[in-house]
Design an enzyme around this catalytic site. Structure first.
Site, short mmCIF file in Angstrom:
data_model
loop_
_atom_site.label_atom_id
_atom_site.label_comp_id
_atom_site.label_asym_id
_atom_site.label_seq_id
_atom_site.Cartn_x
_atom_site.Cartn_y
_atom_site.Cartn_z
N SER A 227 -18.51 12.21 -1.51
CA SER A 227 -19.54 11.99 -0.51
C SER A 227 -20.90 12.60 -0.90
O SER A 227 -21.90 12.28 -0.28
CB SER A 227 -19.08 12.51 0.85
N ASP B 73 2.49 2.98 3.26
CA ASP B 73 1.56 4.06 2.93
C ASP B 73 2.33 5.05 2.07
O ASP B 73 3.44 4.75 1.59
CB ASP B 73 0.98 4.69 4.21
N HIS C 219 0.83 -1.21 0.00
CA HIS C 219 0.00 0.00 0.00
C HIS C 219 0.87 1.27 0.00
O HIS C 219 1.56 1.56 0.99
CB HIS C 219 -0.92 -0.01 1.23
N GLU D 19 -9.31 3.85 10.48
CA GLU D 19 -7.94 4.33 10.65
C GLU D 19 -7.83 5.18 11.93
O GLU D 19 -7.05 4.86 12.82
CB GLU D 19 -7.56 5.16 9.40
O1 MCF Z 1 -3.43 6.32 3.95
C1 MCF Z 1 -3.21 7.68 4.15
C2 MCF Z 1 -4.16 8.16 5.23
N1 MCF Z 1 -5.55 7.76 5.00
C3 MCF Z 1 -6.26 8.11 3.89
N2 MCF Z 1 -5.85 8.52 2.73
C4 MCF Z 1 -4.62 8.78 2.26
C5 MCF Z 1 -3.41 8.45 2.86
N3 MCF Z 1 -2.42 8.95 2.13
C6 MCF Z 1 -2.97 9.55 1.08
N4 MCF Z 1 -4.29 9.43 1.12
C7 MCF Z 1 -5.15 10.00 0.07
C8 MCF Z 1 -6.38 9.20 -0.28
O2 MCF Z 1 -6.08 8.17 -1.18
O3 MCF Z 1 -5.63 11.24 0.52
C9 MCF Z 1 -6.88 11.52 -0.05
C10 MCF Z 1 -7.31 10.27 -0.81
O4 MCF Z 1 -7.14 10.44 -2.18
C11 MCF Z 1 -7.73 11.84 1.16
S1 MCF Z 1 -9.40 12.22 0.90
C12 MCF Z 1 -9.33 13.92 0.44
FE FE Z 2 -3.22 5.03 2.40
#
Ligand code: MCF
Ligand code: FE
Length: 402
Positions: free
Chosen positions: A145, A305, A62, A209
């Site tokens: 959303s 991540d 990921h 999360e």
């Molecule tokens: O995994 C981390 C933290 N959790 C969620 N989203 C993201 C993370 N790193 C980047 N993201 C991206 C996600 O794919 O941030 C955006 C999305 O496109 C957040 S939603 C505006």
């Molecule tokens: Fe992520």
């Protein structure tokens, strides 16, 4: 044909000695060096430095390559401030260049990563993910959303999916990511899950999360309440935890984080054959807690991540941090599980024909050279994690890249 020789070869059952590997694009044989030389007299013999270990190439399940230009832009420490800083800085993040992404996948490569799962938020990373020498599972992300924007969001998503399908190969596999329960409308989830079922795509989703997410999808309260109320005038989550999970009942899903899942959630996830990506540094930096891997009875991978919530994509930096974060776990057992979490476990979840040193698997190898002779063979996983920053050699499909 080539024959790769090293003092140790990693297997899920332990480290074996005095063996070598014959391979072309695939692993052909694992046997004594002399036996292999007799079977393949014309093979090129490749030696490695003393105290080297051959691992199957590592898998980072990921990562978000499109966020590779963040260093001092996003706010760390707590999830909602981070999310707000992502929203505020979308223009800067959109300026992430191919060069930034190349640096990111090269950093993974040098640390031994031969395959990765890329979450693609907008498709800017497609060319990089096709060009990289690594195998890529390319998770086209869907989110949105607001009900009135669902059609546009879905059209944009299917266009990205279609585009990515054209590059399907041994090294590139299109897949789907549903961003999260707080950000993706149930209509979009239904359509995307159906598409995944129909096209047999792998599927992934961020889930449970932060504490803020848990409070919101379980009880419609907390920091997400303030955020949604302020930005969209919404007072209830678009998905509850139960309604979200139900959408994935018939499709085994790689969930990301689960740092705020409870015991019953894990029991439910197990009953549906789901798995989880453990991202210890990201979780620490976004104030999301610790996934207790010692008590986890669903398959788990370890992943970096994106640089959106990390300072490096070096997989050994991640494993070293995991060793420190899970301070009460048995040290050597944890080290062995961490190696599995970047080899055989993600290979099975991501349906990649690698992650193990076995006949007819792809010849993807990461060769680690220990700084000295290991005194105890059953501690090699730990010493590998403690002492490695970069691999000594790396092969993907039998070709050398490091
Ligand atoms: O995994 C981390 C933290 N959790 C969620 N989203 C993201 C993370 N790193 C980047 N993201 C991206 C996600 O794919 O941030 C955006 C999305 O496109 C957040 S939603 C505006
Ligand atoms: Fe992520």
């Amino acid at each position: 044909m080539k024959i790769l020789v090293a003092d140790f070869i990693y297997t899920d059952e332990g480290y074996i000695q005095k063996k070598a590997i014959a391979f072309d694009d695939f692993i052909k044989d694992i046997d004594n060096i002399e036996t292999l030389k007799n079977i393949y007299p014309k093979a090129e013999v490749i030696n490695t430095p003393k105290n080297s270990v051959i691992y199957p190439g590592f898998i980072n399940s990921h990562v978000h390559l499109e966020f590779s230009n963040n260093k001092t832009t996003l706010k760390y420490g707590s999830f909602i401030p981070w999310l707000k800083s992502v929203i505020k800085n979308v223009d800067m993040i959109a300026k992430c260049t191919k060069n930034d992404m190349k640096k990111a996948y090269m950093e993974m490569l040098k640390s031994g990563v031969t395959s990765f799962g890329a979450i693609s938020s907008n498709g800017n990373d497609l060319e990089s993910c096709v060009k990289t020498p690594q195998r890529v599972v390319y998770f086209n992300e869907i989110l949105g959303s607001k009900e009135e924007n669902c059609d546009d969001a879905y059209n944009n998503f299917t266009q990205r999916v279609e585009k990515s399908i054209r590059f399907t190969s041994d090294k590139f596999k299109p897949a789907i990511s549903i961003h999260s329960p707080y950000s993706t409308h149930p209509k979009l989830i239904k359509k995307a899950v159906n598409l995944a079922k129909e096209k047999k795509f792998l599927i992934s989703a961020h889930l449970l999360e932060s504490k803020a997410e848990k409070d919101w999808i379980e009880e419609s309260k907390g920091e997400f309440y303030d955020l949604y109320n302020e930005f969209f005038g919404i007072q209830k989550p678009i998905n509850t935890k139960e309604s979200f999970l139900k959408e994935f009942d018939d499709i085994s899903t790689h969930f990301i984080h689960l740092t705020n899942a409870n015991f019953d959630d894990i029991v439910y996830l197990k009953s549906k054959d789901h798995s989880v990506a453990h991202c210890p540094r990201s979780n620490r930096l976004l104030g999301c807690g610790i996934l207790d891997v010692s008590n986890l009875n669903i398959p788990w991978t370890t992943a970096t991540d994106g640089l959106s919530s990390n300072w490096s994509l070096n997989i050994f930096d991640e494993l070293r941090s995991a060793i420190m974060i899970h301070a009460n776990d048995d040290l050597n057992d944890l080290a062995d599980k961490l190696i599995k979490s970047i080899t055989s476990v993600p290979a099975e979840i991501l349906e990649l024909n690698c992650g193990m040193i076995e006949q007819e698997k792809f010849a993807d190898f990461a060769i680690v050279t220990l700084p000295d002779t290991p005194n105890y063979i059953d501690e090699i996983s730990l010493w590998t994690i403690l002492h490695t920053k970069y691999v000594n050699q790396l092969y993907i499909g039998g070709n050398r890249y490091v």
